[in-house]
Design a protein around this motif. Structure first.
Motif, PDB file in Angstrom:
ATOM      1  N   TRP A  50       0.716  -1.357   0.037  1.00 14.82           N
ATOM      2  CA  TRP A  50      -0.049  -0.006  -0.127  1.00 14.82           C
ATOM      3  C   TRP A  50       0.802   1.327  -0.054  1.00 14.82           C
ATOM      4  CZ3 TRP A  50      -5.224   0.616  -0.468  1.00 14.82           C
ATOM      5  CH2 TRP A  50      -5.659   1.918   0.017  1.00 14.82           C
ATOM      6  N   ILE A  51       0.494   2.290  -0.811  1.00 11.40           N
ATOM      7  CA  ILE A  51       1.204   3.436  -0.663  1.00 11.40           C
ATOM      8  C   ILE A  51       0.219   4.634  -0.617  1.00 11.40           C
ATOM      9  CG2 ILE A  51       1.031   3.883  -3.285  1.00 11.40           C
ATOM     10  CD1 ILE A  51       4.337   4.884  -2.821  1.00 11.40           C
ATOM     11  N   SER A  52       0.503   5.466   0.129  1.00  6.23           N
ATOM     12  CA  SER A  52      -0.319   6.706   0.560  1.00  6.23           C
ATOM     13  C   SER A  52       0.326   8.212   0.043  1.00  6.23           C
ATOM     14  CB  SER A  52      -0.503   6.799   2.090  1.00  6.23           C
ATOM     15  OG  SER A  52       0.734   7.237   2.644  1.00  6.23           O
ATOM     16  N   GLU A  53      -0.496   9.053   0.022  1.00  2.61           N
ATOM     17  CA  GLU A  53       0.165  10.210  -0.248  1.00  2.61           C
ATOM     18  C   GLU A  53       1.143  10.599   0.601  1.00  2.61           C
ATOM     19  OE1 GLU A  53      -3.824  12.701  -2.044  1.00  2.61           O
ATOM     20  OE2 GLU A  53      -3.525  12.605   0.359  1.00  2.61           O
ATOM     21  N   GLN A  54       0.947  10.298   1.830  1.00  8.83           N
ATOM     22  CA  GLN A  54       2.184  10.595   2.889  1.00  8.83           C
ATOM     23  C   GLN A  54       3.394   9.897   2.497  1.00  8.83           C
ATOM     24  OE1 GLN A  54       0.846  10.275   6.902  1.00  8.83           O
ATOM     25  NE2 GLN A  54       2.999  10.717   7.821  1.00  8.83           N
ATOM     26  N   ASP A  55       3.371   8.814   2.248  1.00  8.92           N
ATOM     27  CA  ASP A  55       4.453   8.076   2.007  1.00  8.92           C
ATOM     28  C   ASP A  55       5.204   8.635   0.648  1.00  8.92           C
ATOM     29  OD1 ASP A  55       3.706   6.063   3.650  1.00  8.92           O
ATOM     30  OD2 ASP A  55       2.769   4.981   2.216  1.00  8.92           O
ATOM     31  N   CYS A  56       4.674   9.397  -0.197  1.00  6.07           N
ATOM     32  CA  CYS A  56       4.989   9.744  -1.578  1.00  6.07           C
ATOM     33  C   CYS A  56       5.755  11.389  -1.265  1.00  6.07           C
ATOM     34  CB  CYS A  56       3.989  10.152  -2.543  1.00  6.07           C
ATOM     35  SG  CYS A  56       3.357   8.485  -3.129  1.00  6.07           S
ATOM     36  N   LEU A  57       5.351  11.905  -0.099  1.00  7.44           N
ATOM     37  CA  LEU A  57       5.841  13.476   0.037  1.00  7.44           C
ATOM     38  C   LEU A  57       7.273  13.662   0.289  1.00  7.44           C
ATOM     39  CD1 LEU A  57       3.510  14.955   2.804  1.00  7.44           C
ATOM     40  CD2 LEU A  57       3.850  15.458   0.013  1.00  7.44           C
ATOM     41  N   ALA A  58       8.093  12.661   0.871  1.00  6.21           N
ATOM     42  CA  ALA A  58       9.417  12.720   0.965  1.00  6.21           C
ATOM     43  C   ALA A  58      10.076  12.655  -0.277  1.00  6.21           C
ATOM     44  CB  ALA A  58      10.191  11.938   2.228  1.00  6.21           C
ATOM     45  N   SER A  59       9.651  11.542  -1.126  1.00  7.77           N
ATOM     46  CA  SER A  59      10.423  11.382  -2.256  1.00  7.77           C
ATOM     47  C   SER A  59      10.409  12.609  -3.208  1.00  7.77           C
ATOM     48  CB  SER A  59       9.679   9.967  -3.155  1.00  7.77           C
ATOM     49  OG  SER A  59      10.241   9.522  -4.466  1.00  7.77           O
ATOM     50  N   LEU A  60       9.058  12.970  -3.260  1.00  6.00           N
ATOM     51  CA  LEU A  60       8.742  14.043  -4.415  1.00  6.00           C
ATOM     52  C   LEU A  60       9.471  15.190  -3.603  1.00  6.00           C
ATOM     53  CD1 LEU A  60       4.854  14.032  -4.932  1.00  6.00           C
ATOM     54  CD2 LEU A  60       6.862  13.501  -6.450  1.00  6.00           C
ATOM     55  N   LEU A  61       9.718  15.638  -2.419  1.00 10.32           N
ATOM     56  CA  LEU A  61      10.689  16.741  -1.989  1.00 10.32           C
ATOM     57  C   LEU A  61      12.144  16.445  -2.634  1.00 10.32           C
ATOM     58  CD1 LEU A  61       9.569  17.464   1.714  1.00 10.32           C
ATOM     59  CD2 LEU A  61       9.441  19.103  -0.365  1.00 10.32           C
ATOM     60  N   GLU A  62      12.827  15.018  -2.463  1.00 11.25           N
ATOM     61  CA  GLU A  62      13.930  14.999  -2.756  1.00 11.25           C
ATOM     62  C   GLU A  62      14.023  15.011  -4.416  1.00 11.25           C
ATOM     63  OE1 GLU A  62      17.049  11.212  -2.641  1.00 11.25           O
ATOM     64  OE2 GLU A  62      15.453  11.257  -1.034  1.00 11.25           O
ATOM     65  N   SER A  63      12.877  14.344  -5.205  1.00 16.48           N
ATOM     66  CA  SER A  63      13.308  14.555  -6.466  1.00 16.48           C
ATOM     67  C   SER A  63      12.838  15.917  -7.188  1.00 16.48           C
ATOM     68  CB  SER A  63      12.145  13.673  -7.268  1.00 16.48           C
ATOM     69  OG  SER A  63      10.821  14.282  -7.005  1.00 16.48           O
ATOM     70  N   SER A  64      12.259  16.567  -6.532  1.00 14.05           N
ATOM     71  CA  SER A  64      12.154  18.091  -6.713  1.00 14.05           C
ATOM     72  C   SER A  64      13.505  19.021  -6.538  1.00 14.05           C
ATOM     73  CB  SER A  64      10.965  18.811  -6.265  1.00 14.05           C
ATOM     74  OG  SER A  64      10.985  19.085  -4.733  1.00 14.05           O
ATOM     75  N   TYR A  65      14.191  18.859  -5.525  1.00 18.38           N
ATOM     76  CA  TYR A  65      15.550  19.195  -4.919  1.00 18.38           C
ATOM     77  C   TYR A  65      16.322  18.889  -6.115  1.00 18.38           C
ATOM     78  CZ  TYR A  65      19.591  20.458  -2.408  1.00 18.38           C
ATOM     79  OH  TYR A  65      20.651  21.239  -1.950  1.00 18.38           O
ATOM     80  N   TYR A  66      16.574  17.646  -6.529  1.00 17.73           N
ATOM     81  CA  TYR A  66      17.668  17.286  -7.506  1.00 17.73           C
ATOM     82  C   TYR A  66      16.997  17.408  -8.892  1.00 17.73           C
ATOM     83  CZ  TYR A  66      20.384  15.619  -3.296  1.00 17.73           C
ATOM     84  OH  TYR A  66      20.772  15.576  -2.285  1.00 17.73           O
ATOM     85  N   CYS A  67      15.862  17.435  -9.055  1.00 18.82           N
ATOM     86  CA  CYS A  67      15.259  17.484 -10.505  1.00 18.82           C
ATOM     87  C   CYS A  67      15.425  16.273 -11.105  1.00 18.82           C
ATOM     88  CB  CYS A  67      15.738  19.031 -11.075  1.00 18.82           C
ATOM     89  SG  CYS A  67      14.579  19.232 -12.480  1.00 18.82           S
ATOM     90  N   GLU A  68      15.077  15.218 -10.214  1.00 19.44           N
ATOM     91  CA  GLU A  68      15.233  13.934 -11.279  1.00 19.44           C
ATOM     92  C   GLU A  68      14.386  12.996 -10.400  1.00 19.44           C
ATOM     93  OE1 GLU A  68      19.059  11.989  -8.918  1.00 19.44           O
ATOM     94  OE2 GLU A  68      19.541  13.139 -10.905  1.00 19.44           O
ATOM     95  N   GLU A  69      13.907  12.123 -11.046  1.00 14.90           N
ATOM     96  CA  GLU A  69      13.098  10.855 -10.192  1.00 14.90           C
ATOM     97  C   GLU A  69      14.023  10.012  -9.545  1.00 14.90           C
ATOM     98  OE1 GLU A  69      10.004   7.838 -12.112  1.00 14.90           O
ATOM     99  OE2 GLU A  69       9.845   9.953 -12.649  1.00 14.90           O
ATOM    100  N   VAL A  70      13.718   9.859  -8.114  1.00 19.76           N
ATOM    101  CA  VAL A  70      14.726   8.946  -7.529  1.00 19.76           C
ATOM    102  C   VAL A  70      14.005   7.649  -6.913  1.00 19.76           C
ATOM    103  CG1 VAL A  70      15.970  11.093  -6.655  1.00 19.76           C
ATOM    104  CG2 VAL A  70      13.880  10.318  -5.339  1.00 19.76           C
ATOM    105  N   ALA A  71      12.807   7.463  -6.997  1.00 19.74           N
ATOM    106  CA  ALA A  71      11.981   6.401  -6.364  1.00 19.74           C
ATOM    107  C   ALA A  71      11.048   5.556  -7.381  1.00 19.74           C
ATOM    108  CB  ALA A  71      11.658   6.617  -4.964  1.00 19.74           C
ATOM    109  N   ILE A  72      10.918   4.398  -6.834  1.00 17.87           N
ATOM    110  CA  ILE A  72       9.853   3.596  -7.371  1.00 17.87           C
ATOM    111  C   ILE A  72       9.137   3.181  -6.300  1.00 17.87           C
ATOM    112  CG2 ILE A  72      10.868   2.905  -9.549  1.00 17.87           C
ATOM    113  CD1 ILE A  72      11.401   0.086  -7.919  1.00 17.87           C
TER     114      ILE A  72
END
Length: 141
Positions: A50-72
């Motif tokens: 199961w994945i929630s919006e909350q689970d995705c937040l940290a990943s999106l923060l990191e990917s927006s900082y580095y401007c690259e996709e970092v997780a599956i």
């Protein structure tokens, strides 16, 4: 009210995510569907996470900082998912939901295959419908 079953009120067509899906794709599907989380299934629709919006937040923060996709999805999903079965009662589920339990549960069959989801709102609707019927019956007697 004990006759209310999960199968009567569950959502039959939830969005499904896969473990190898990029988190950005999962977020897009969550946002388009309006769901706060989604089941992760394998090729045979067996629930694996199961994945929630909350689970995705940290990943999106990191990917927006580095401007690259970092997780599956597999990197972020929870594999210890609380589930309900189609034959479970709404009252018991409502009691479970009173704690700090999930707001949405995947519904599985006997083989562990995903057959739907049920949310607090679905449970509330079921209980409200039953309560309205009780009031109507009381008024007619």
């Amino acid at each position: 009210m004990n006759s209310l079953k999960v199968s009567d009120y569950m959502q039959l067509r939830p969005i499904k995510l896969t473990a190898d899906m990029p988190v950005a794709t999962a977020v897009d599907r969550l946002l388009k569907s309006g769901h706060i989380g989604a089941p992760v299934v394998d090729d045979s629709d067996t629930l694996i996470g199961w994945i929630s919006e909350q689970d995705c937040l940290a990943s999106l923060l990191e990917s927006s900082y580095y401007c690259e996709e970092v997780a599956i999805v597999e990197d972020l999903m929870r594999s210890d998912v609380l589930t309900v079965r189609v034959e479970d009662g709404i009252i018991e589920l409502a009691q479970q939901m009173l704690g700090v339990k999930p707001k949405v549960y995947p519904v599985i069959d006997e083989e562990g295959l995903l057959v739907g989801i049920i949310s607090r709102r679905d449970v509330l609707k079921a209980m409200d419908k039953q309560q309205q019927a009780c009031y109507k019956n009381a008024a007619n007697n």
